[in-house]
Design a protein around this motif. Structure first.
Motif, PDB file in Angstrom:
ATOM      1  N   ILE A   9       0.860  -1.183   0.000  1.00 54.20           N
ATOM      2  CA  ILE A   9       0.000   0.000   0.000  1.00 54.20           C
ATOM      3  C   ILE A   9       0.891   1.227   0.000  1.00 54.20           C
ATOM      4  N   ILE A  10       0.683   2.084  -0.969  1.00 50.08           N
ATOM      5  CA  ILE A  10       1.505   3.297  -1.075  1.00 50.08           C
ATOM      6  C   ILE A  10       0.708   4.466  -0.513  1.00 50.08           C
ATOM      7  N   GLY A  11       1.216   5.058   0.563  1.00 46.50           N
ATOM      8  CA  GLY A  11       0.550   6.214   1.180  1.00 46.50           C
ATOM      9  C   GLY A  11      -0.149   5.837   2.477  1.00 46.50           C
ATOM     10  N   GLY A  13      -2.076   8.103   4.338  1.00 44.96           N
ATOM     11  CA  GLY A  13      -2.894   9.272   4.664  1.00 44.96           C
ATOM     12  C   GLY A  13      -4.203   8.788   5.258  1.00 44.96           C
ATOM     13  N   ILE A  14      -5.263   8.869   4.463  1.00 48.76           N
ATOM     14  CA  ILE A  14      -6.581   8.460   4.966  1.00 48.76           C
ATOM     15  C   ILE A  14      -6.963   7.082   4.409  1.00 48.76           C
ATOM     16  N   ALA A  15      -6.879   6.926   3.091  1.00 53.85           N
ATOM     17  CA  ALA A  15      -7.270   5.629   2.509  1.00 53.85           C
ATOM     18  C   ALA A  15      -6.301   4.513   2.907  1.00 53.85           C
ATOM     19  N   TYR A  33       3.630   1.871   2.827  1.00 53.60           N
ATOM     20  CA  TYR A  33       4.844   2.654   2.559  1.00 53.60           C
ATOM     21  C   TYR A  33       4.452   4.121   2.420  1.00 53.60           C
ATOM     22  N   GLU A  34       4.995   4.956   3.292  1.00 53.60           N
ATOM     23  CA  GLU A  34       4.623   6.377   3.342  1.00 53.60           C
ATOM     24  C   GLU A  34       5.866   7.236   3.090  1.00 53.60           C
ATOM     25  N   SER A  35       5.700   8.229   2.211  1.00 55.45           N
ATOM     26  CA  SER A  35       6.868   9.049   1.844  1.00 55.45           C
ATOM     27  C   SER A  35       7.332   9.975   2.968  1.00 55.45           C
ATOM     28  N   LYS A 106      -8.871  17.795  13.119  1.00 55.03           N
ATOM     29  CA  LYS A 106      -7.651  18.254  12.442  1.00 55.03           C
ATOM     30  C   LYS A 106      -7.092  17.103  11.614  1.00 55.03           C
ATOM     31  N   ARG A 107      -6.598  17.447  10.442  1.00 59.99           N
ATOM     32  CA  ARG A 107      -6.113  16.400   9.537  1.00 59.99           C
ATOM     33  C   ARG A 107      -5.023  15.542  10.198  1.00 59.99           C
ATOM     34  N   GLY A 108      -4.102  16.220  10.856  1.00 56.20           N
ATOM     35  CA  GLY A 108      -2.999  15.491  11.498  1.00 56.20           C
ATOM     36  C   GLY A 108      -3.508  14.517  12.548  1.00 56.20           C
ATOM     37  N   LEU A 110      -6.455  13.003  12.546  1.00 49.05           N
ATOM     38  CA  LEU A 110      -7.089  11.865  11.869  1.00 49.05           C
ATOM     39  C   LEU A 110      -6.018  10.901  11.350  1.00 49.05           C
ATOM     40  N   HIS A 111      -4.972  11.464  10.734  1.00 50.18           N
ATOM     41  CA  HIS A 111      -3.877  10.607  10.239  1.00 50.18           C
ATOM     42  C   HIS A 111      -3.316   9.766  11.386  1.00 50.18           C
ATOM     43  N   GLN A 112      -3.101  10.427  12.507  1.00 46.13           N
ATOM     44  CA  GLN A 112      -2.470   9.712  13.627  1.00 46.13           C
ATOM     45  C   GLN A 112      -3.377   8.591  14.160  1.00 46.13           C
ATOM     46  N   SER A 165      -0.747  11.621  -7.142  1.00 41.44           N
ATOM     47  CA  SER A 165      -0.253  10.238  -7.017  1.00 41.44           C
ATOM     48  C   SER A 165       0.892   9.880  -7.971  1.00 41.44           C
ATOM     49  N   GLN A 166       1.960   9.397  -7.365  1.00 36.98           N
ATOM     50  CA  GLN A 166       3.078   8.882  -8.169  1.00 36.98           C
ATOM     51  C   GLN A 166       2.698   7.537  -8.771  1.00 36.98           C
ATOM     52  N   THR A 167       1.922   6.758  -8.031  1.00 34.67           N
ATOM     53  CA  THR A 167       1.468   5.457  -8.569  1.00 34.67           C
ATOM     54  C   THR A 167       0.739   5.684  -9.896  1.00 34.67           C
ATOM     55  N   GLN A 308     -16.377  15.854   1.036  1.00 32.92           N
ATOM     56  CA  GLN A 308     -16.568  14.419   0.817  1.00 32.92           C
ATOM     57  C   GLN A 308     -15.295  13.637   0.474  1.00 32.92           C
ATOM     58  N   GLY A 309     -14.196  14.327   0.159  1.00 32.60           N
ATOM     59  CA  GLY A 309     -13.010  13.605  -0.351  1.00 32.60           C
ATOM     60  C   GLY A 309     -12.537  12.507   0.586  1.00 32.60           C
ATOM     61  N   ALA A 310     -12.434  12.832   1.866  1.00 32.41           N
ATOM     62  CA  ALA A 310     -11.927  11.843   2.822  1.00 32.41           C
ATOM     63  C   ALA A 310     -12.930  10.701   2.975  1.00 32.41           C
TER      64      ALA A 310
HETATM   65  C1  FAD Z   1      -7.658  22.236   1.781  1.00 31.03           C
HETATM   66  C2  FAD Z   1      -8.418  20.936   1.745  1.00 31.03           C
HETATM   67  C3  FAD Z   1      -9.522  20.763   2.569  1.00 31.03           C
HETATM   68  C4  FAD Z   1     -10.235  19.568   2.548  1.00 31.03           C
HETATM   69  N1  FAD Z   1     -11.322  19.414   3.354  1.00 31.03           N
HETATM   70  C5  FAD Z   1     -12.007  18.251   3.337  1.00 31.03           C
HETATM   71  C6  FAD Z   1     -13.121  18.048   4.210  1.00 31.03           C
HETATM   72  O1  FAD Z   1     -13.518  18.921   4.993  1.00 31.03           O
HETATM   73  N2  FAD Z   1     -13.752  16.835   4.169  1.00 31.03           N
HETATM   74  C7  FAD Z   1     -13.344  15.845   3.333  1.00 31.03           C
HETATM   75  O2  FAD Z   1     -13.940  14.756   3.343  1.00 31.03           O
HETATM   76  N3  FAD Z   1     -12.299  16.010   2.491  1.00 31.03           N
HETATM   77  C8  FAD Z   1     -11.620  17.174   2.481  1.00 31.03           C
HETATM   78  N4  FAD Z   1     -10.554  17.340   1.646  1.00 31.03           N
HETATM   79  C9  FAD Z   1     -10.182  16.243   0.742  1.00 31.03           C
HETATM   80  C10 FAD Z   1      -9.394  15.162   1.498  1.00 31.03           C
HETATM   81  O3  FAD Z   1      -8.308  15.756   2.168  1.00 31.03           O
HETATM   82  C11 FAD Z   1      -8.901  14.107   0.539  1.00 31.03           C
HETATM   83  O4  FAD Z   1      -9.949  13.692  -0.277  1.00 31.03           O
HETATM   84  C12 FAD Z   1      -8.342  12.906   1.305  1.00 31.03           C
HETATM   85  O5  FAD Z   1      -7.243  13.299   2.078  1.00 31.03           O
HETATM   86  C13 FAD Z   1      -7.953  11.795   0.350  1.00 31.03           C
HETATM   87  O6  FAD Z   1      -7.363  10.746   1.074  1.00 31.03           O
HETATM   88  P1  FAD Z   1      -6.243   9.851   0.389  1.00 31.03           P
HETATM   89  O7  FAD Z   1      -5.842   8.859   1.423  1.00 31.03           O
HETATM   90  O8  FAD Z   1      -6.701   9.384  -0.924  1.00 31.03           O
HETATM   91  O9  FAD Z   1      -5.021  10.846   0.110  1.00 31.03           O
HETATM   92  P2  FAD Z   1      -4.177  11.674   1.139  1.00 31.03           P
HETATM   93  O10 FAD Z   1      -4.916  11.928   2.371  1.00 31.03           O
HETATM   94  O11 FAD Z   1      -3.647  12.839   0.363  1.00 31.03           O
HETATM   95  O12 FAD Z   1      -2.960  10.715   1.504  1.00 31.03           O
HETATM   96  C14 FAD Z   1      -1.937  10.423   0.581  1.00 31.03           C
HETATM   97  C15 FAD Z   1      -0.727   9.913   1.352  1.00 31.03           C
HETATM   98  O13 FAD Z   1       0.236   9.410   0.411  1.00 31.03           O
HETATM   99  C16 FAD Z   1       1.526   9.891   0.739  1.00 31.03           C
HETATM  100  N5  FAD Z   1       2.310   9.906  -0.498  1.00 31.03           N
HETATM  101  C17 FAD Z   1       2.240  10.808  -1.521  1.00 31.03           C
HETATM  102  N6  FAD Z   1       3.124  10.485  -2.489  1.00 31.03           N
HETATM  103  C18 FAD Z   1       3.761   9.362  -2.069  1.00 31.03           C
HETATM  104  C19 FAD Z   1       4.799   8.552  -2.651  1.00 31.03           C
HETATM  105  N7  FAD Z   1       5.356   8.835  -3.856  1.00 31.03           N
HETATM  106  N8  FAD Z   1       5.228   7.454  -1.960  1.00 31.03           N
HETATM  107  C20 FAD Z   1       4.672   7.153  -0.743  1.00 31.03           C
HETATM  108  N9  FAD Z   1       3.702   7.891  -0.154  1.00 31.03           N
HETATM  109  C21 FAD Z   1       3.244   8.979  -0.810  1.00 31.03           C
HETATM  110  C22 FAD Z   1       1.249  11.266   1.327  1.00 31.03           C
HETATM  111  O14 FAD Z   1       2.323  11.714   2.129  1.00 31.03           O
HETATM  112  C23 FAD Z   1      -0.025  11.022   2.135  1.00 31.03           C
HETATM  113  O15 FAD Z   1       0.261  10.572   3.436  1.00 31.03           O
HETATM  114  C24 FAD Z   1      -9.834  18.529   1.657  1.00 31.03           C
HETATM  115  C25 FAD Z   1      -8.719  18.710   0.835  1.00 31.03           C
HETATM  116  C26 FAD Z   1      -8.024  19.902   0.868  1.00 31.03           C
HETATM  117  C27 FAD Z   1      -6.826  20.076  -0.044  1.00 31.03           C
END
Ligand code: FAD
Length: 400
Positions: A9-11, A13-15, A33-35, A106-108, A110-112, A165-167, A308-310
């Motif tokens: 799994i690459i990343g 974050g949330i997914a 694997y997280e960058s 806070k985003r941080g 949720l990540h934690q 996404s780099q993937t 809705q993104g998260a």
């Molecule tokens: C300003 C802002 C406000 C938002 N507000 C909301 C909201 O209120 N509600 C909501 O639902 N959504 C919101 N979103 C959208 C939401 O943040 C995203 O939809 C959500 O984070 C997507 O989750 P994800 O896991 O797909 O990607 P991300 O959360 O972006 O996680 C990606 C992870 O991959 C890692 N990564 C990147 N490149 C690499 C690499 N090459 N190798 C390894 N790891 C890598 C990153 O460091 C990160 O940890 C907001 C977005 C922004 C920009």
């Protein structure tokens, strides 16, 4: 799946961590694997996790983990730039209507929470691993290469590495790039100014030059954001090159004629104020290739206006794991996943783009018309969002 499988799994974050947690429930091992290096969580932003996103965490029995740091918004109040209330939406009854309530967090944080839960369930997370290459090994699976020279092997790879996404770039070099939406978002955290009524609802203000939203947490911390029109895509580092003070002054100019406490909140926010150009990714020709599949923002990113993104990324995580659990072949699982998800997510991406355009209108005629019709559209929008918010993962149900 008939034979033991290992997912890369690459990343994280949330997914990413949530895909890994669901895969574990499906009997599939995963490594993440997280960058970013350890402890480098995004500090300046917050998210509204909608009921449908919280419902996904409920399916894993981890929604209670949000309670410590998160809080619920009881609704939204909409105002024009003169402070006149245009519309009101209540969300106190979300639990009965959708099965869960929204959570502001806070985003941080949720990540934690998600990362700690994956670690607690013995899912390995390797940090400082930036994906730089992918080698497809036919029926043998896939090799991921990282910038530090290391590599990892698995049966399949899930790209959860966000909107840039780099993937995606590695498996689909000619795929459409994320589209800049003409809006820059920024925000931060401030202390509640004396006398501010903390109704518990998100306050949304269509300001004279930019949009402003804020909500006060019961402990008195105010979470706020501002959306401003920025028609040309900022060049790389153009925004970061502005000093913190120059940026604060720009925001104060944007909101100088807006009702209290907007300027006060900007003025009293400690430290630098975060800023993010807003992109979306409306539609990719495909989400998977061989043993590699994209999830969350890597596959379909919505601008933040939908909130809705998260939640969509979390829904994806559950559905993909179900498809892998119930399919005999990985590629069949990926196709099934895409077919189950594409229509829903692309519709939401389109709606979010329309909402964003309306938020930053400054033409006086357009503003007059918006203020006139907004109460009607807010009600219509609330009805339309029922289907979005009531989505529930039926984990036990066979999908493939
Ligand atoms: C300003 C802002 C406000 C938002 N507000 C909301 C909201 O209120 N509600 C909501 O639902 N959504 C919101 N979103 C959208 C939401 O943040 C995203 O939809 C959500 O984070 C997507 O989750 P994800 O896991 O797909 O990607 P991300 O959360 O972006 O996680 C990606 C992870 O991959 C890692 N990564 C990147 N490149 C690499 C690499 N090459 N190798 C390894 N790891 C890598 C990153 O460091 C990160 O940890 C907001 C977005 C922004 C920009």
């Amino acid at each position: 799946m008939t034979t033991p499988q290992k997912a890369l799994i690459i990343g994280c974050g949330i997914a990413g961590p949530v895909v890994a947690l669901f895969l574990q429930q499906a009997g599939i091992d995963a490594e993440i694997y997280e960058s970013q290096p350890a402890g480098l969580d995004e500090a300046g932003a917050f998210l509204n996790l909608a009921p449908n996103g919280v419902n996904v965490l409920k399916a894993l029995d981890i929604d209670y983990l949000l309670e410590k740091d998160g809080f619920h918004s009881v609704g939204m109040d909409f105002f024009n730039s003169d402070g006149k209330q245009l519309a009101q939406l209540e969300s106190c009854d979300e639990e009965e209507r959708f099965g869960s309530r929204n959570v502001m967090i806070k985003r941080g944080q949720l990540h934690q929470i998600l990362r700690d839960e994956a670690l607690r369930r013995n899912i390995p997370i390797k940090v400082g691993k930036k994906l730089s290459g992918i080698q497809l090994n036919g029926f043998q699976g896939v090799t991921a290469r990282f910038e530090d020279g290391s590599q990892a092997e698995g049966n399949f790879l899930i790209g959860c590495d966000g909107i840039h996404s780099q993937t995606r770039q590695l498996i689909f070099p000619n795929a459409p790039k994320p589209a800049y939406t003409g809006v820059v978002d920024c925000g931060g955290f401030a202390q509640c100014p004396p006398g501010l009524s903390t109704s518990g609802a998100m306050q949304m203000i269509f300001g004279k030059k930019a949009f402003f939203g804020y909500i006060a947490k019961p402990d008195g911390e105010v979470y706020w954001f501002s959306n401003m029109a920025w028609p040309t895509e900022p060049k790389r580092n153009e925004l970061n090159a502005m000093s913190g003070e120059a940026w604060r002054q720009q925001l104060l100019r944007n909101h100088e004629n807006d009702p209290a406490p907007v300027p006060e909140l900007i003025q009293s926010t400690p430290g630098d104020i975060g800023k993010w150009p807003v992109y979306d990714l409306p539609s990719l020709p495909a989400w998977h290739k061989g043993p590699v599949c994209l999830v969350g923002d890597a596959a379909h990113a919505t601008s933040p206006h939908s909130g809705q993104g998260a939640s969509l990324a979390l829904e994806d995580a559950a559905v993909l794991a179900q498809c892998l659990r119930d399919s005999l072949k990985v590629e069949h699982a990926f196709s099934k996943f895409e077919s189950l998800r594409r229509e829903r997510v692309e519709k939401i991406v389109r709606q979010a783009r329309r909402m964003g355009n309306g938020k930053v209108a400054t033409n006086p005629v357009a503003v007059w018309f918006r203020d006139l019709v907004l109460p009607f559209f807010i009600k219509q929008g609330a009805k339309a969002s029922e289907a979005v918010l009531s989505y529930k993962v039926e984990w036990e149900k066979e999908v493939a």
